[in-house]
Design an enzyme around this catalytic site. Structure first.
Site, PDB file in Angstrom:
ATOM      1  N   GLY A 122      10.508 -12.230  -4.009  1.00 45.97           N
ATOM      2  CA  GLY A 122      10.699 -10.794  -4.196  1.00 45.97           C
ATOM      3  C   GLY A 122      11.091 -10.177  -2.879  1.00 45.97           C
ATOM      4  O   GLY A 122      12.217  -9.714  -2.689  1.00 45.97           O
TER       5      GLY A 122
ATOM      6  N   ARG B  76       2.336  -0.091   4.661  1.00 47.70           N
ATOM      7  CA  ARG B  76       2.055  -1.456   5.093  1.00 47.70           C
ATOM      8  C   ARG B  76       1.546  -1.538   6.532  1.00 47.70           C
ATOM      9  O   ARG B  76       0.727  -2.389   6.850  1.00 47.70           O
ATOM     10  CB  ARG B  76       3.296  -2.343   4.936  1.00 47.70           C
ATOM     11  CG  ARG B  76       3.719  -2.557   3.483  1.00 47.70           C
ATOM     12  CD  ARG B  76       4.822  -3.597   3.362  1.00 47.70           C
ATOM     13  NE  ARG B  76       4.329  -4.929   3.681  1.00 47.70           N
ATOM     14  CZ  ARG B  76       4.554  -5.559   4.807  1.00 47.70           C
ATOM     15  NH1 ARG B  76       5.263  -4.981   5.768  1.00 47.70           N
ATOM     16  NH2 ARG B  76       4.067  -6.772   5.000  1.00 47.70           N
TER      17      ARG B  76
ATOM     18  N   TYR C 285      -1.852  -3.368   6.315  1.00 47.38           N
ATOM     19  CA  TYR C 285      -1.783  -4.772   6.705  1.00 47.38           C
ATOM     20  C   TYR C 285      -1.601  -4.986   8.204  1.00 47.38           C
ATOM     21  O   TYR C 285      -1.405  -6.123   8.638  1.00 47.38           O
ATOM     22  CB  TYR C 285      -0.609  -5.462   5.989  1.00 47.38           C
ATOM     23  CG  TYR C 285      -0.647  -5.427   4.493  1.00 47.38           C
ATOM     24  CD1 TYR C 285      -1.824  -5.673   3.787  1.00 47.38           C
ATOM     25  CD2 TYR C 285       0.508  -5.159   3.769  1.00 47.38           C
ATOM     26  CE1 TYR C 285      -1.836  -5.639   2.403  1.00 47.38           C
ATOM     27  CE2 TYR C 285       0.501  -5.138   2.380  1.00 47.38           C
ATOM     28  CZ  TYR C 285      -0.674  -5.374   1.707  1.00 47.38           C
ATOM     29  OH  TYR C 285      -0.699  -5.351   0.335  1.00 47.38           O
TER      30      TYR C 285
ATOM     31  N   CYS D 145      -1.806  13.743   7.718  1.00 53.78           N
ATOM     32  CA  CYS D 145      -3.029  14.093   8.455  1.00 53.78           C
ATOM     33  C   CYS D 145      -3.935  12.878   8.601  1.00 53.78           C
ATOM     34  O   CYS D 145      -5.068  12.857   8.088  1.00 53.78           O
ATOM     35  CB  CYS D 145      -3.743  15.241   7.758  1.00 53.78           C
ATOM     36  SG  CYS D 145      -2.839  16.786   7.857  1.00 53.78           S
ATOM     37  N   GLU D 146      -3.437  11.850   9.257  1.00 54.88           N
ATOM     38  CA  GLU D 146      -4.188  10.631   9.535  1.00 54.88           C
ATOM     39  C   GLU D 146      -3.714  10.080  10.871  1.00 54.88           C
ATOM     40  O   GLU D 146      -2.507   9.957  11.094  1.00 54.88           O
ATOM     41  CB  GLU D 146      -3.946   9.550   8.458  1.00 54.88           C
ATOM     42  CG  GLU D 146      -4.421   9.897   7.072  1.00 54.88           C
ATOM     43  CD  GLU D 146      -5.922   9.782   6.930  1.00 54.88           C
ATOM     44  OE1 GLU D 146      -6.563   9.140   7.789  1.00 54.88           O
ATOM     45  OE2 GLU D 146      -6.456  10.346   5.948  1.00 54.88           O
TER      46      GLU D 146
END
Length: 460
Positions: free
Chosen positions: A320, A357, A361, A388-389
């Site tokens: 994929g 990701r 990860y 907001c992170e």
């Protein structure tokens, strides 16, 4: 992350990135292995894809946007199809799926994997031959199984005793037939992130070979006689570069095939070794070609079958990411630039809502200023989003030109797989469109969400 053999280790710029990250000799350089095949810089430094400039795409479709090199994706489909000419190649739809992608996959002669009712609905709506669809999932609902059987899905990969019982009841009630594979865990520790490693014992997928559950499940299906058992399915994880994991998994699965042969005198005719083939996100990644993968995996199966005296099963694989991942990039616009002591923070108009990701990860990506040429020296930068992170990071470390500024276009390659498909509306941000470019023509294959779309689901 644009390494260059002639570059020096970063350190003379007053800050330091990862030890492997090298200062590029030219911040305008594009490394071919990171970009879609029909991407290049024009003489003015503006990125072009299949005859269209990113400036034109920005004006017509806005940013952020996922940009697909359609001919590149088609070529990768054909390369896997031709390399595995004696096997079935299933495109893993979870990487990225929409009706246009389903049609591309079908037109290029591939099969299709789905793992939810929504993915199945998309495949059927696009006209995919149900007989060429495989249905995955560790917790398929009764409604999903019923739809798959009624549609004539070619194979269902069963993942639990409960699913075997549910599917058996559905098939009996409809007096139908249904081919199945049993998903097994081979006890292989894939060298990848723990969240995308799927063949070790302590995780949710499949039947354990070592614990005997896979053997018992196979006998159950064979002895009940309602479902047609075709073989076993093994998937060891994702973003894998070393085929040794596939070798160990194949050995253990084929040993199980031999045990079934001895117990019931049945030659199971199929073996699916899954996918998870790695791609190049940075210069540290060295993926294998489809031809190399085919040669190695074919030899693995042939050697193990010869060693165990088994009839060689028909092989299938499930790429994929390796098909759609390199064929797409994300186009952003820079909004703010902050020069801090450790590095420069470059904020773009997307972020973790279109690429989770990096946060999920600890994935690494590359980036380049896409809308112009720069003659400035490189600076160590971090590309971040608008959410907001503090963990809203798109590219952890990259050398960008020192004159990067608000209004610049920034392109991040390798975003075809698991970016749009895992996108969210975090902070109520609408998801970007997907624009396919081919032969100088660009078309929207997934439209941009609007605030009206968000509010349409809010019933107040």
């Amino acid at each position: 992350m644009r390494a260059h053999e002639a570059g020096a280790l970063h350190g003379d710029l007053g800050t330091r990135g990862p030890e492997w990250l090298r200062v590029p000799a030219d911040v305008n350089a594009l490394l071919p292995q990171l970009w879609p095949r029909h991407v290049a810089r024009g003489t003015d430094g503006v990125l072009e894809i299949a005859g269209r400039t990113v400036r034109e795409l920005k004006e017509e479709f806005g940013t952020p946007a996922f940009v697909l090199d359609e001919d590149d994706m088609r070529a990768r489909c054909r390369e896997f199809r031709d390399a595995f000419h004696d096997a079935d190649v299933y495109y893993a739809g979870k990487a990225f799926l929409c009706k246009a992608v389903v049609r591309i996959v079908a037109e290029e002669g591939l099969f299709l994997d789905v793992c939810s009712g929504g993915e199945l609905a998309t495949a059927l709506a696009a006209g995919m031959d149900p007989a060429k669809i495989g249905f995955h999932g560790n917790n398929k609902s009764v409604a999903e199984l019923e739809r798959a059987v009624e549609a004539g899905v070619g194979r269902i990969i069963v993942d639990s005793i409960h699913e075997i019982d549910r599917l058996t009841a559905i098939v009996r009630e409809r007096r139908a037939t249904q081919q199945v594979l049993i998903r097994v865990t081979a006890g292989v520790e894939a060298h990848t992130h723990e969240f995308i490693s799927t063949a070790h014992e302590d995780q949710k997928f499949g039947f354990s070979i070592a614990g005997g559950a896979a053997y018992r499940a196979a006998l159950k299906v064979l002895d009940e006689g309602t479902l047609e058992l075709r073989g076993f399915h093994s998937h060891i994880g994702s973003q894998i570069f070393d085929t040794s994991g596939f070798e160990l998994a194949a050995r253990r699965v084929l040993e199980l095939v031999g045990e079934i042969k001895q117990a019931r005198d049945v030659d199971l005719p199929e073996l699916d070794l899954g996918g998870g083939f790695g791609i190049a996100y940075t210069t540290q990644d060295d993926p294998s070609t489809p031809n190399d993968l085919a040669k190695r995996m074919r030899k693995i199966v042939e050697d193990e079958c010869e060693a165990q005296g088994l009839v060689r099963p028909h092989l299938s694989i499930e790429p994929g990411r390796a098909i759609v991942g390199p064929a797409m990039f994300t186009l952003y616009e820079v909004g703010t630039v902050k020069d801090l002591q450790m590095r420069t923070y470059v904020s773009v108009d997307g972020g973790m809502s279109d690429n989770i990701r990096t946060a999920l990860y600890d994935a690494s990506y590359s980036a380049t200023v896409a809308g112009r040429r720069s003659d400035s020296h490189p600076i160590l930068a971090r590309v971040v989003g608008k959410h907001c992170e503090s963990g809203d990071i798109v590219v952890k470390d990259e050398f960008l030109p020192a004159d990067v500024q608000p209004g610049d276009l920034l392109a991040v390659p390798g975003t075809g797989a698991y970016c749009r498909s895992m996108a969210s509306n975090y902070n109520h941000v609408p998801r970007p469109p997907v624009v396919a470019v081919r032969g100088g023509a660009a078309r929207v294959i997934v439209r941009r969400e609007t605030e009206a779309d968000l509010l349409a689901l809010d019933v107040g």
